[in-house]
Design a protein around this motif. Structure first.
Motif, PDB file in Angstrom:
ATOM      1  N   VAL A   1      -3.786   4.257  -4.055  1.00 40.93           N
ATOM      2  CA  VAL A   1      -4.607   4.143  -2.851  1.00 40.93           C
ATOM      3  C   VAL A   1      -5.121   5.502  -2.399  1.00 40.93           C
ATOM      4  O   VAL A   1      -6.320   5.660  -2.100  1.00 40.93           O
ATOM      5  CB  VAL A   1      -3.799   3.467  -1.723  1.00 40.93           C
TER       6      VAL A   1
ATOM      7  N   LEU B   1       0.824  -1.209   0.000  1.00 43.36           N
ATOM      8  CA  LEU B   1       0.000   0.000   0.000  1.00 43.36           C
ATOM      9  C   LEU B   1       0.859   1.260   0.000  1.00 43.36           C
ATOM     10  O   LEU B   1       0.513   2.259  -0.650  1.00 43.36           O
ATOM     11  CB  LEU B   1      -0.922  -0.003   1.216  1.00 43.36           C
TER      12      LEU B   1
ATOM     13  N   PHE C   1      -7.907  -0.925  -2.796  1.00 41.43           N
ATOM     14  CA  PHE C   1      -6.992  -1.987  -2.356  1.00 41.43           C
ATOM     15  C   PHE C   1      -6.817  -3.047  -3.444  1.00 41.43           C
ATOM     16  O   PHE C   1      -5.713  -3.544  -3.678  1.00 41.43           O
ATOM     17  CB  PHE C   1      -7.507  -2.618  -1.068  1.00 41.43           C
TER      18      PHE C   1
END
Length: 314
Positions: free
Chosen positions: A17, A10, A194
């Motif tokens: 994101v 991430l 995600f």
């Protein structure tokens, strides 16, 4: 994949994101503003025995009172259930919509009630109109009950009455109905963020792995051995050698002649031959020869008839 790996992905794909999360927040706020607020209110009605039934019951008990609230028997609960089902029928809903009642409503027996009480719940987006619709539905229930009894030729004195126990209450905001679309839109967008981040990371790893394999020169491998090549991500890719064609087994050798158990358990020791009994010193200095016995002699002197062939010294 552990939590640390997820956070690394991430952080590495922040450019996917972060914008998606901002989009999720914006969509959630927009839906919360655009979706109209839903309000709910309720009212409660009750059925009462007919004047004739109340008078008959009071005369039997000897109380002499014509009070219908003293005689809420079980038959009225069945009548209240019948009326509630009638008010929720499709024909009744269409009839009320034609009269201007557009809110959703539900009619059911009151919970934990010991009498013929009906709770009428309404939901709508207009607070003022919601209160008007609640009063309208209560009046319609009373009218419907009278029409049903009139069609069945029930006399006026024997008809069941309907009164309002609780008037329409102040409408309250339905928070669940307001937040449900917000959660669906915002949560779906965040989940999509995600998924896209991990999808891009997976494609990138696959391309780097193929590029590393294409740049690495091929090394000859020996049959029966495996070569290992380190992956760029820290793992090891094993390249197994091609399978060798099966070779028929060689014929078994002839069994060796069986040996005795002594040969298998003992060891032959070759002892050198013993040296001669005589030593070197003895060879160099031989012992003097022993004096031989004197030979016989013959005496020329006559010795009185004794044997002349005697050994010397005897």
């Amino acid at each position: 994949m552990d939590l640390g790996e997820i956070l690394r992905v991430l952080r590495k794909r922040w450019y996917i994101v972060v914008p998606m999360l901002l989009l999720a927040v914006g969509l959630g706020i927009g839906v919360f503003v655009k979706v109209p607020t839903t309000y709910s209110t309720y009212t409660m009605v009750s059925l009462l025995t007919s004047p004739a039934a109340t008078k008959a019951a009071s005369s039997q008990t000897g109380q002499g009172q014509d009070n219908p609230f003293l005689y809420l028997n079980g038959s009225l609960i069945a009548t209240a259930d019948f009326l509630g089902r009638r008010l929720q029928s499709t024909d009744t809903v269409l009839q009320l919509k034609s009269q201007g009642l557009t809110e959703e409503y539900e009619v059911a027996l009151a919970e934990n009630a010991q009498g013929p009480f009906l709770t009428i719940t309404l939901k709508g987006t207009d607070k003022e109109h919601l209160l008007t619709s609640a009063a309208q539905l209560s009046t319609f229930a009373e009218t419907t009950l009278n029409e049903i009894q009139q069609r069945n030729n029930v006399a006026e004195k024997d008809r069941i009455k309907l009164i309002q126990v609780i008037p329409p209450q102040t409408p309250k905001v339905e928070t669940k109905a307001k937040l449900k679309p917000v959660i669906v839109i915002a949560g779906g967008t965040a989940a999509l963020a995600f998924v896209l981040a991990f999808m891009v990371e997976s494609i990138s790893r696959s391309r780097r792995r193929k590029a590393a394999l294409a740049e690495t020169p091929a090394e000859p491998t020996v049959a029966g051995s495996a070569s290992a090549m380190p992956d760029i991500e820290g793992t090891v890719v094993l390249q197994l050698p091609p399978k060798v064609a099966a070779v028929p087994p060689a014929p078994a050798p002839a069994p060796a002649p069986e040996k005795s158990s002594d040969v298998e358990k003992t060891q032959r020791i070759q002892v050198p031959p013993r040296p001669a009994a005589t030593t070197t010193s003895q060879k160099e200095s031989p012992q003097p020869a022993r004096p031989k016995l004197s030979t016989t002699y013959q005496s020329n002197v006559d010795r009185g008839g004794q044997n002349a062939n005697r050994v010397n010294g005897s």
